[in-house]
Design a protein around this motif. Structure first.
Motif, mmCIF file in Angstrom:
data_model
loop_
_atom_site.group_PDB
_atom_site.id
_atom_site.type_symbol
_atom_site.label_atom_id
_atom_site.label_comp_id
_atom_site.label_asym_id
_atom_site.label_seq_id
_atom_site.Cartn_x
_atom_site.Cartn_y
_atom_site.Cartn_z
ATOM 1 N N ILE A 185 9.352 16.002 -7.306
ATOM 2 C CA ILE A 185 8.791 16.649 -6.112
ATOM 3 C C ILE A 185 7.333 17.013 -6.352
ATOM 4 N N ALA A 186 7.024 17.510 -7.545
ATOM 5 C CA ALA A 186 5.635 17.849 -7.870
ATOM 6 C C ALA A 186 4.751 16.604 -7.834
ATOM 7 N N LYS A 187 5.250 15.476 -8.350
ATOM 8 C CA LYS A 187 4.479 14.227 -8.311
ATOM 9 C C LYS A 187 4.225 13.782 -6.877
ATOM 10 N N ILE A 188 5.236 13.903 -6.029
ATOM 11 C CA ILE A 188 5.090 13.491 -4.629
ATOM 12 C C ILE A 188 4.075 14.380 -3.909
ATOM 13 N N LYS A 189 4.158 15.680 -4.144
ATOM 14 C CA LYS A 189 3.191 16.594 -3.524
ATOM 15 C C LYS A 189 1.771 16.289 -3.975
ATOM 16 N N LYS A 190 1.605 16.004 -5.268
ATOM 17 C CA LYS A 190 0.281 15.686 -5.804
ATOM 18 C C LYS A 190 -0.266 14.409 -5.159
ATOM 19 N N ALA A 191 0.579 13.395 -5.008
ATOM 20 C CA ALA A 191 0.158 12.144 -4.380
ATOM 21 C C ALA A 191 -0.210 12.361 -2.919
ATOM 22 N N LYS A 192 0.539 13.215 -2.250
ATOM 23 C CA LYS A 192 0.266 13.497 -0.846
ATOM 24 C C LYS A 192 -1.088 14.177 -0.691
ATOM 25 N N LEU A 193 -1.403 15.105 -1.584
ATOM 26 C CA LEU A 193 -2.702 15.782 -1.529
ATOM 27 C C LEU A 193 -3.849 14.810 -1.782
ATOM 28 N N GLY B 176 0.788 -1.226 0.000
ATOM 29 C CA GLY B 176 0.000 0.000 0.000
ATOM 30 C C GLY B 176 0.821 1.279 0.000
ATOM 31 N N TRP B 177 2.103 1.167 -0.253
ATOM 32 C CA TRP B 177 2.979 2.334 -0.259
ATOM 33 C C TRP B 177 2.917 3.041 -1.609
ATOM 34 N N SER B 178 3.027 4.353 -1.580
ATOM 35 C CA SER B 178 3.272 5.102 -2.808
ATOM 36 C C SER B 178 4.755 4.980 -3.093
ATOM 37 N N TYR B 179 5.089 4.813 -4.359
ATOM 38 C CA TYR B 179 6.469 4.534 -4.706
ATOM 39 C C TYR B 179 6.897 5.429 -5.852
ATOM 40 N N PHE B 180 8.027 6.087 -5.680
ATOM 41 C CA PHE B 180 8.546 7.005 -6.692
ATOM 42 C C PHE B 180 9.983 6.619 -7.010
ATOM 43 N N LYS B 181 10.269 6.490 -8.282
ATOM 44 C CA LYS B 181 11.603 6.100 -8.723
ATOM 45 C C LYS B 181 12.222 7.269 -9.480
ATOM 46 N N ALA B 182 13.426 7.645 -9.088
ATOM 47 C CA ALA B 182 14.148 8.745 -9.730
ATOM 48 C C ALA B 182 15.328 8.198 -10.514
ATOM 49 N N ASN B 183 15.767 8.983 -11.507
ATOM 50 C CA ASN B 183 16.944 8.609 -12.277
ATOM 51 C C ASN B 183 17.785 9.856 -12.563
ATOM 52 N N ALA B 184 18.790 9.717 -13.420
ATOM 53 C CA ALA B 184 19.708 10.822 -13.696
ATOM 54 C C ALA B 184 18.997 12.029 -14.303
#
Length: 58
Positions: free
Chosen positions: A47-55, A28-36
């Motif tokens: 960061i924008a994606k994470i904020k949107k998911a948090k809202l 049930g975790w939100s998961y975000f993968k970053a790259n170069a």
């Protein structure tokens, strides 16, 4: 958030990463993968994606 750099490009590591990612989402975790590319832009898009998911979670 997980940062996948060059060591994650091997077939073995990608298989382990897929299993790890599935475990996170199954729990049930939100998961975000970053790259170069994310790093080069200062993670602004991520960061924008994470904020949107948090809202959405509120």
């Amino acid at each position: 958030m997980q940062y996948d750099g060059a060591p994650h490009l091997t077939r073995d590591r990608q298989t382990r990463d897929i299993r790890r990612d599935e475990a996170f989402t199954s729990a049930g975790w939100s998961y975000f993968k970053a790259n170069a590319d994310d790093l080069a832009e200062g993670f602004t898009g991520l960061i924008a994606k994470i904020k949107k998911a948090k809202l959405r979670a509120l």
